[in-house]
Design a protein around this motif. Structure first.
Motif, PDB file in Angstrom:
ATOM      1  N   HIS A   1       0.738  -1.397  -0.052  1.00  0.00           N
ATOM      2  CA  HIS A   1       0.057  -0.037  -0.024  1.00  0.00           C
ATOM      3  C   HIS A   1       1.069   1.378   0.242  1.00  0.00           C
ATOM      4  O   HIS A   1       1.669   1.352   0.796  1.00  0.00           O
ATOM      5  N   LEU A   2       0.594   2.148  -0.819  1.00  0.00           N
ATOM      6  CA  LEU A   2       1.725   3.105  -1.154  1.00  0.00           C
ATOM      7  C   LEU A   2       1.048   4.463  -1.049  1.00  0.00           C
ATOM      8  O   LEU A   2      -0.086   4.783  -1.190  1.00  0.00           O
ATOM      9  N   ARG A   3       1.833   5.647  -0.706  1.00  0.00           N
ATOM     10  CA  ARG A   3       1.330   6.952  -0.772  1.00  0.00           C
ATOM     11  C   ARG A   3       0.423   7.243  -1.918  1.00  0.00           C
ATOM     12  O   ARG A   3      -0.315   8.177  -1.806  1.00  0.00           O
ATOM     13  N   ARG A   4       1.031   6.776  -3.140  1.00  0.00           N
ATOM     14  CA  ARG A   4       0.293   7.325  -4.077  1.00  0.00           C
ATOM     15  C   ARG A   4      -1.128   6.484  -4.469  1.00  0.00           C
ATOM     16  O   ARG A   4      -1.957   6.826  -5.067  1.00  0.00           O
ATOM     17  N   ASP A   5      -1.481   5.791  -3.426  1.00  0.00           N
ATOM     18  CA  ASP A   5      -2.756   5.104  -3.373  1.00  0.00           C
ATOM     19  C   ASP A   5      -3.842   6.247  -2.730  1.00  0.00           C
ATOM     20  O   ASP A   5      -5.097   5.675  -2.459  1.00  0.00           O
ATOM     21  N   ILE A   6      -3.126   7.270  -1.902  1.00  0.00           N
ATOM     22  CA  ILE A   6      -4.242   8.015  -1.205  1.00  0.00           C
ATOM     23  C   ILE A   6      -5.412   8.361  -1.879  1.00  0.00           C
ATOM     24  O   ILE A   6      -6.593   8.392  -1.547  1.00  0.00           O
ATOM     25  N   PRO A   7      -5.228   8.910  -3.127  1.00  0.00           N
ATOM     26  CA  PRO A   7      -6.555   9.542  -3.773  1.00  0.00           C
ATOM     27  C   PRO A   7      -7.580   8.206  -4.234  1.00  0.00           C
ATOM     28  O   PRO A   7      -8.606   8.620  -4.164  1.00  0.00           O
ATOM     29  N   CYS A   8      -7.081   7.035  -4.384  1.00  0.00           N
ATOM     30  CA  CYS A   8      -7.716   6.026  -4.396  1.00  0.00           C
ATOM     31  C   CYS A   8      -8.566   5.795  -3.110  1.00  0.00           C
ATOM     32  O   CYS A   8      -9.863   5.454  -2.931  1.00  0.00           O
ATOM     33  N   ARG A   9      -7.936   5.762  -1.977  1.00  0.00           N
ATOM     34  CA  ARG A   9      -8.514   5.601  -0.591  1.00  0.00           C
ATOM     35  C   ARG A   9      -9.399   6.582  -0.473  1.00  0.00           C
ATOM     36  O   ARG A   9     -10.575   6.347   0.006  1.00  0.00           O
ATOM     37  N   VAL A  10      -9.377   7.704  -0.996  1.00  0.00           N
ATOM     38  CA  VAL A  10     -10.426   8.808  -0.763  1.00  0.00           C
ATOM     39  C   VAL A  10     -11.519   8.338  -1.608  1.00  0.00           C
ATOM     40  O   VAL A  10     -12.883   8.440  -1.227  1.00  0.00           O
ATOM     41  N   LYS A  11     -11.228   8.006  -2.913  1.00  0.00           N
ATOM     42  CA  LYS A  11     -12.664   7.594  -3.923  1.00  0.00           C
ATOM     43  C   LYS A  11     -13.256   6.585  -3.422  1.00  0.00           C
ATOM     44  O   LYS A  11     -14.534   6.438  -3.144  1.00  0.00           O
ATOM     45  N   TRP A  12     -12.519   5.362  -2.914  1.00  0.00           N
ATOM     46  CA  TRP A  12     -12.951   4.194  -2.478  1.00  0.00           C
ATOM     47  C   TRP A  12     -13.904   4.282  -1.138  1.00  0.00           C
ATOM     48  O   TRP A  12     -14.905   3.801  -1.154  1.00  0.00           O
ATOM     49  N   LEU A  13     -13.131   5.109   0.040  1.00  0.00           N
ATOM     50  CA  LEU A  13     -13.863   5.264   1.111  1.00  0.00           C
ATOM     51  C   LEU A  13     -14.912   6.162   1.190  1.00  0.00           C
ATOM     52  O   LEU A  13     -15.778   5.943   1.975  1.00  0.00           O
ATOM     53  N   SER A  14     -15.248   6.858  -0.141  1.00  0.00           N
ATOM     54  CA  SER A  14     -16.419   7.788  -0.042  1.00  0.00           C
ATOM     55  C   SER A  14     -17.187   7.002  -1.125  1.00  0.00           C
ATOM     56  O   SER A  14     -18.438   7.725  -1.410  1.00  0.00           O
ATOM     57  N   ASN A  15     -17.143   5.937  -1.707  1.00  0.00           N
ATOM     58  CA  ASN A  15     -17.997   5.331  -2.518  1.00  0.00           C
ATOM     59  C   ASN A  15     -19.186   4.698  -1.737  1.00  0.00           C
ATOM     60  O   ASN A  15     -18.935   3.923  -0.816  1.00  0.00           O
ATOM     61  N   PRO A  16     -20.390   5.049  -2.070  1.00  0.00           N
ATOM     62  CA  PRO A  16     -21.510   4.602  -1.218  1.00  0.00           C
ATOM     63  C   PRO A  16     -21.525   3.043  -1.267  1.00  0.00           C
ATOM     64  O   PRO A  16     -21.867   2.359  -0.314  1.00  0.00           O
ATOM     65  N   GLY A  17     -21.069   2.339  -2.339  1.00  0.00           N
ATOM     66  CA  GLY A  17     -21.078   1.053  -2.236  1.00  0.00           C
ATOM     67  C   GLY A  17     -20.179   0.173  -1.541  1.00  0.00           C
ATOM     68  O   GLY A  17     -20.162  -0.919  -0.817  1.00  0.00           O
ATOM     69  N   VAL A  18     -19.178   1.206  -0.814  1.00  0.00           N
ATOM     70  CA  VAL A  18     -18.235   0.674   0.156  1.00  0.00           C
ATOM     71  C   VAL A  18     -18.585   1.094   1.653  1.00  0.00           C
ATOM     72  O   VAL A  18     -18.729   0.276   2.448  1.00  0.00           O
ATOM     73  N   ASN A  19     -18.707   2.473   1.653  1.00  0.00           N
ATOM     74  CA  ASN A  19     -19.024   2.918   3.145  1.00  0.00           C
ATOM     75  C   ASN A  19     -20.332   2.834   3.572  1.00  0.00           C
ATOM     76  O   ASN A  19     -20.689   3.043   4.726  1.00  0.00           O
ATOM     77  N   LYS A  20     -21.489   2.261   2.732  1.00  0.00           N
ATOM     78  CA  LYS A  20     -22.734   1.845   3.410  1.00  0.00           C
ATOM     79  C   LYS A  20     -22.637   0.732   4.241  1.00  0.00           C
ATOM     80  O   LYS A  20     -23.239   0.703   5.239  1.00  0.00           O
ATOM     81  N   PHE A  21     -21.549   0.059   4.453  1.00  0.00           N
ATOM     82  CA  PHE A  21     -21.140  -1.124   5.472  1.00  0.00           C
ATOM     83  C   PHE A  21     -19.859  -0.951   6.500  1.00  0.00           C
ATOM     84  O   PHE A  21     -19.489  -1.764   6.925  1.00  0.00           O
TER      85      PHE A  21
ATOM     86  N   LYS B   1     -18.551  10.026   4.089  1.00  0.00           N
ATOM     87  CA  LYS B   1     -17.370  10.331   3.236  1.00  0.00           C
ATOM     88  C   LYS B   1     -16.074  10.481   3.852  1.00  0.00           C
ATOM     89  O   LYS B   1     -16.091  11.067   5.308  1.00  0.00           O
ATOM     90  N   THR B   2     -15.061  10.321   3.445  1.00  0.00           N
ATOM     91  CA  THR B   2     -13.713  10.894   3.844  1.00  0.00           C
ATOM     92  C   THR B   2     -13.267  11.733   3.214  1.00  0.00           C
ATOM     93  O   THR B   2     -13.798  12.428   2.141  1.00  0.00           O
ATOM     94  N   THR B   3     -11.923  12.363   3.657  1.00  0.00           N
ATOM     95  CA  THR B   3     -11.465  13.762   2.756  1.00  0.00           C
ATOM     96  C   THR B   3      -9.921  13.205   2.425  1.00  0.00           C
ATOM     97  O   THR B   3      -9.322  12.339   3.377  1.00  0.00           O
ATOM     98  N   LEU B   4      -9.575  14.184   1.568  1.00  0.00           N
ATOM     99  CA  LEU B   4      -8.011  13.778   1.146  1.00  0.00           C
ATOM    100  C   LEU B   4      -7.132  14.218   2.433  1.00  0.00           C
ATOM    101  O   LEU B   4      -6.158  13.285   2.737  1.00  0.00           O
ATOM    102  N   MET B   5      -7.290  15.234   3.388  1.00  0.00           N
ATOM    103  CA  MET B   5      -6.745  15.378   4.725  1.00  0.00           C
ATOM    104  C   MET B   5      -6.881  14.315   5.581  1.00  0.00           C
ATOM    105  O   MET B   5      -5.663  13.805   6.114  1.00  0.00           O
TER     106      MET B   5
END
Ligand SMILES: CC(C)(COP(=O)(O)OP(=O)(O)OC[C@H]1O[C@@H](n2cnc3c(N)ncnc32)[C@H](O)[C@@H]1OP(=O)(O)O)[C@@H](O)C(=O)NCCC(=O)NCCS
Length: 167
Positions: A7-27, A35-39
């Motif tokens: 898991h790399l620092r360059r994955d941070i934008p993906c983490r923001v996208k994935w963890l803010s995705n209703p298909g993921v964060n509904k559970f 939702k999460t934020t870049l910060m």
């Protein structure tokens, strides 16, 4: 083809996208649907890099990142850890990718980290995840009734565990 890498620092934008995705964060998360934020994710990654008790991986379809997974609260003394997984890209859920990734992570936990027990927590209504965990041998150790409140409804939370076959 599913590939697992660090898991790399360059994955941070993906983490923001994935963890803010209703298909993921509904559970997932302390508060469902949040939702999460870049910060927040930069702070999470800074903390992750310093931490000695976390080990995370990025799940890829060849070179395309599709999700992440890993262990936190790794205890060398008790030989246990908490597992987390999310397939963040909508097109990649329900196609066997989670199962492949979980099998890899479980083997890593038992063989490389020398764990005796892998713990995870899951919302009981997350039927797909619960089915996947059961198929991999996880057993329910406890049920926290009405643990989560979301959109006017209470949800039960299951504590599940898988034990190493090594003695
Ligand atoms: C839970 C998750 C990791 C599973 O990964 P996946 O790639 O979607 O699951 P798979 O396609 O590998 O499915 C594995 C098994 O679970 C079952 N399953 C998966 N999703 C299901 C669903 N929504 N309903 C019923 N069964 C489901 C499949 O039938 C399959 O069983 P089989 O091998 O007998 O056919 C993924 O859906 C995900 O990231 N969800 C959102 C985040 C999340 O809930 N994370 C877990 C937090 S505890």
């Amino acid at each position: 083809m599913i590939k697992i890498r660090k898991h790399l620092r360059r994955d941070i934008p993906c983490r923001v996208k994935w963890l803010s995705n209703p298909g993921v964060n509904k559970f997932i998360g302390d508060e469902l649907g949040q939702k999460t934020t870049l910060m927040k994710e930069v702070a999470w990654f800074d903390n992750y890099q310093k931490s000695k008790n976390k080990k995370f991986f990025t799940i890829c379809d060849n070179s395309k990142p599709i999700g992440f997974m890993g262990f936190s609260n790794i205890s060398k003394v008790n030989k246990n850890a908490d597992l987390f997984i999310a397939i963040g890209e909508d097109d990649y859920r329900g196609k066997g990718n989670g199962k492949i990734a979980m099998e890899w992570l479980i083997a890593y936990g038992f063989d490389e980290l020398n764990l005796h027990k892998i713990n995870l927590g899951v919302v009981k209504d997350n039927v797909g995840a619960v089915k996947l965990y059961r198929s991999l041998g996880f057993v329910t150790e406890g049920k926290m009734k009405d643990e989560i409140f979301h959109n006017g409804k209470y949800y039960d939370f299951l504590s599940m565990a898988l034990f190493s076959k090594k003695k």
